[in-house]
Scaffold this motif. Structure first.
Motif, short mmCIF file in Angstrom:
data_model
loop_
_atom_site.label_atom_id
_atom_site.label_comp_id
_atom_site.label_asym_id
_atom_site.label_seq_id
_atom_site.Cartn_x
_atom_site.Cartn_y
_atom_site.Cartn_z
N UNK A 76 0.93 -1.26 -0.11
CA UNK A 76 0.00 -0.15 -0.02
C UNK A 76 0.84 1.34 0.00
N UNK A 77 1.78 1.11 0.85
CA UNK A 77 2.94 2.48 0.85
C UNK A 77 3.50 2.80 -0.27
N UNK A 78 4.06 1.49 -1.03
CA UNK A 78 4.57 1.83 -2.31
C UNK A 78 3.74 2.33 -3.40
N UNK A 79 2.43 1.75 -3.57
CA UNK A 79 1.58 2.54 -4.53
C UNK A 79 0.82 3.95 -4.07
N UNK A 80 1.03 4.39 -2.81
CA UNK A 80 0.84 5.75 -2.49
C UNK A 80 2.18 6.53 -3.12
N UNK A 81 3.12 6.04 -3.46
CA UNK A 81 4.24 6.85 -3.93
C UNK A 81 5.66 7.13 -2.92
N UNK A 82 5.90 6.10 -2.37
CA UNK A 82 6.82 6.03 -1.29
C UNK A 82 7.65 4.88 -1.66
N UNK A 83 8.88 5.11 -2.00
CA UNK A 83 9.85 3.76 -2.26
C UNK A 83 11.16 4.33 -1.42
N UNK A 84 11.98 3.03 -1.48
CA UNK A 84 13.41 3.33 -0.75
C UNK A 84 14.32 2.24 -1.29
N UNK A 85 15.44 2.94 -1.63
CA UNK A 85 16.56 2.20 -2.17
C UNK A 85 17.65 2.04 -0.93
N UNK A 86 17.76 0.80 -0.82
CA UNK A 86 18.53 0.20 0.47
C UNK A 86 20.03 0.33 0.00
N UNK A 87 20.80 0.24 1.29
CA UNK A 87 22.30 0.26 1.18
C UNK A 87 22.76 -1.10 0.70
N UNK A 88 21.89 -2.11 1.20
CA UNK A 88 22.41 -3.43 0.91
C UNK A 88 21.56 -3.79 -0.25
N UNK A 89 21.78 -3.72 -1.59
CA UNK A 89 20.84 -4.03 -2.49
C UNK A 89 20.43 -5.39 -2.63
N UNK A 90 19.23 -5.58 -3.00
CA UNK A 90 18.86 -7.12 -3.14
C UNK A 90 18.05 -7.41 -4.53
N UNK A 91 18.73 -7.24 -5.68
CA UNK A 91 18.26 -7.64 -6.75
C UNK A 91 18.48 -9.12 -7.02
N UNK A 92 17.72 -9.36 -8.06
CA UNK A 92 17.66 -10.92 -8.33
C UNK A 92 18.83 -11.37 -9.50
N UNK A 93 20.01 -11.83 -9.00
CA UNK A 93 21.08 -11.67 -9.96
C UNK A 93 21.00 -12.37 -11.39
N UNK A 94 20.00 -13.35 -11.48
CA UNK A 94 19.96 -14.09 -12.57
C UNK A 94 18.85 -13.61 -13.59
N UNK A 95 18.25 -12.77 -13.32
CA UNK A 95 16.92 -12.03 -13.98
C UNK A 95 17.74 -10.80 -14.76
N UNK A 96 17.19 -10.43 -15.75
CA UNK A 96 17.60 -9.25 -16.41
C UNK A 96 17.21 -7.97 -15.97
N UNK A 97 17.96 -6.78 -16.34
CA UNK A 97 17.69 -5.47 -15.88
C UNK A 97 16.12 -5.28 -15.86
#
Length: 512
Positions: A76-97
């Motif tokens: 709900x918070x995300x769709x209100x327009x608030x997002x966070x970029x964390x110090x410890x990135x958590x991407x899914x490495x084997x998926x594309x950009x």
């Protein structure tokens, strides 16, 4: 600046035995970059977790874009327009950009209902163009990107949610100066388009470079909010720690160096990483190692310690040639290495403080199959007191400690091995100014006791303020060794990018 996009008024949050937030207020104006500052444990992370719906406050109100926020659902918070970029990135490495950006919102063909990868790629290109991101192929897998580019992808992902407010937590901790400037340029461009940022950092220099306004927390309390134009570094530090730190760098005693070589490295090479690295390091000395990110500093130190295989060259300890193939070999010969990534390669995050401190020396407290836990507890308690590790219990897991206390655990562990040569790679990365002062004093004390300390750091004021001599590396090669008394940031950078190199065994640099 009274047109607020976010108001967090009188926020309180208590955990068992700890009041993490005590009547904290944060007001963020639209279209600004608002720095949120404080020592580790000041309450910054807890406040942001309340905002993101990860914690429910005990009291206080949150108003976003003029509307009270009651929901504690992160989606709900995300769709209100608030997002966070964390110090410890958590991407899914084997998926594309593109797949990482649209994960959970995958686009599908209207007719077939199958994943529309082509449209996702097209939308990613458009998004990058809007944000000002260049040279990232949407088809590239995340594991093949640098940390800096992965950070850019996270920003693009946040924008793709049409975020009005983006929280950036230590976004530059793993970036080079050039990469930081690129990140800041993108941030400023988005600010001009009306996006608001909360910028959390321990690097005060960056606050003056990018922020418009700053709020300081201390011990879970609101200390103040001021325009950046009203502040300087000393006033921010005073607000953060409650006292002046006019002498953050302790006095270095050059008389303690006894001209006895502890470590001699000659022509050490690993093709593709570093070449012909040569230097001498003395007992009682702090040898700083400077250079831009990618200079090969970490790779060279890890090779000396046995993390990486030595391809060619020689290492001498106390004048004797040694063959170090593993970290265990290095420990036996009196070396210790505090890695730059304390969470990834330094500490065992899910384990207790006691387990982390004793890990390399566990055999010392074994008799047959039995372990003397009583003696271990006593030793660890002594280390806790000696290094002022702030924790309610030695059984506390390390991942619940602040960055500064995690670093103290790492230092206390390695000093139990009774090393003569201590290599510290980025010893103050991601820790606050108060904890830095404690680590600095610890480093100076180690050298004063006769230890040889080699300190790798990307912070040039830290290198100049703590070192006796400064070894400068660039593109995998030693470019020179400077006397710290005569060194300046400009001179170090000039040496790093010059075509003049030091003599074969790392002697003093002779250059204009």
């Amino acid at each position: 600046m009274n047109d607020y996009i976010l108001e967090m008024n009188n926020i309180c949050k208590t955990f068992p035995g700890v009041k993490a937030l005590d009547d904290v207020t944060l007001k963020v104006s639209k279209g600004t970059i608002h720095a949120l500052l404080g020592e580790n444990g000041a309450g910054k992370s807890t406040l942001m977790k309340v905002l993101l719906g990860m914690y429910k406050q005990d009291s206080g109100k949150v108003i976003f874009d003029g509307k009270p926020m009651q929901n504690t659902n992160m989606n709900y918070i995300l769709h209100q327009g608030i997002s966070m970029i964390y110090q410890e990135l958590n991407p899914i490495p084997h998926m594309t950009v593109a797949e990482n950006i649209f994960i959970g919102r995958e686009q599908k063909h209207k007719i077939s209902g199958l994943l529309d990868k082509k449209q996702m790629m097209k939308d990613t290109v458009s998004l990058f163009k809007e944000v000002g991101i260049e040279n990232i192929d949407p088809k590239t897998k995340l594991k093949d990107l640098t940390v800096a580019k992965a950070q850019m992808v996270e920003i693009a992902k946040a924008i793709s949610y049409n975020s009005k407010l983006i929280i950036m937590d230590e976004p530059t901790s793993s970036l080079s100066e050039k990469e930081c400037k690129h990140l800041f340029n993108i941030t400023k461009r988005l600010k001009e388009k009306g996006v608001t940022f909360i910028f959390i950092t321990h690097r005060l220099k960056e606050v003056f470079e990018i922020a418009d306004i700053a709020t300081v927390l201390r011990d879970g309390k609101f200390i103040g909010t001021k325009l950046i134009s009203e502040l300087d570094e000393n006033s921010i530090i005073t607000m953060m720690v409650g006292r002046e730190l006019t002498k953050i760098f302790p006095k270095i005693d050059s008389d303690g160096i006894n001209n006895e070589i502890a470590l001699s490295v000659k022509n050490v090479t690993r093709d593709g990483e570093f070449y012909d690295v040569s230097f001498d390091a003395y007992k009682g000395e702090i040898l700083g190692v400077a250079g831009l990110i990618g200079a090969g500093r970490t790779e060279a130190m890890e090779t000396i310690f046995g993390y990486r295989e030595l391809k060619s060259g020689s290492i001498y300890i106390d004048g004797k040639k040694v063959n170090i193939k593993t970290p265990r070999d290095a420990i036996k010969r009196g070396l210790a290495l505090l890695t730059e990534d304390r969470k990834g390669t330094g500490l065992y995050m899910p384990l207790s403080i006691k387990d982390n401190i004793i890990m390399p020396m566990i055999k010392r407290y074994k008799k047959g199959p039995l372990i003397n836990w009583k003696k271990i507890t006593k030793v660890c308690a002594e280390q806790k007191t000696k290094f002022n590790i702030k924790t309610p219990s030695l059984t506390q897991t390390v991942n619940k400690l602040s960055g500064g206390n995690q670093q103290k655990v790492l230092v206390s562990r390695w000093l139990l091995t009774e090393p003569d040569i201590i290599i510290m790679d980025e010893p103050t990365r991601g820790i606050d100014v108060g904890a830095k002062a404690e680590i600095y004093q610890l480093i100076v004390n180690l050298a004063a006791s006769g230890k040889c300390v080699i300190m790798v750091s990307s912070e040039l004021p830290e290198i100049i303020g703590l070192s006796n001599r400064i070894l400068v590396m660039h593109e995998g090669r030693v470019k020179g060794i400077l006397d710290a008394k005569e060194a300046t940031q400009d001179k170090i950078l000039s040496v790093a990018t010059s075509t003049i190199e030091s003599n074969k065994f790392g002697g003093e640099l002779y250059a204009n």
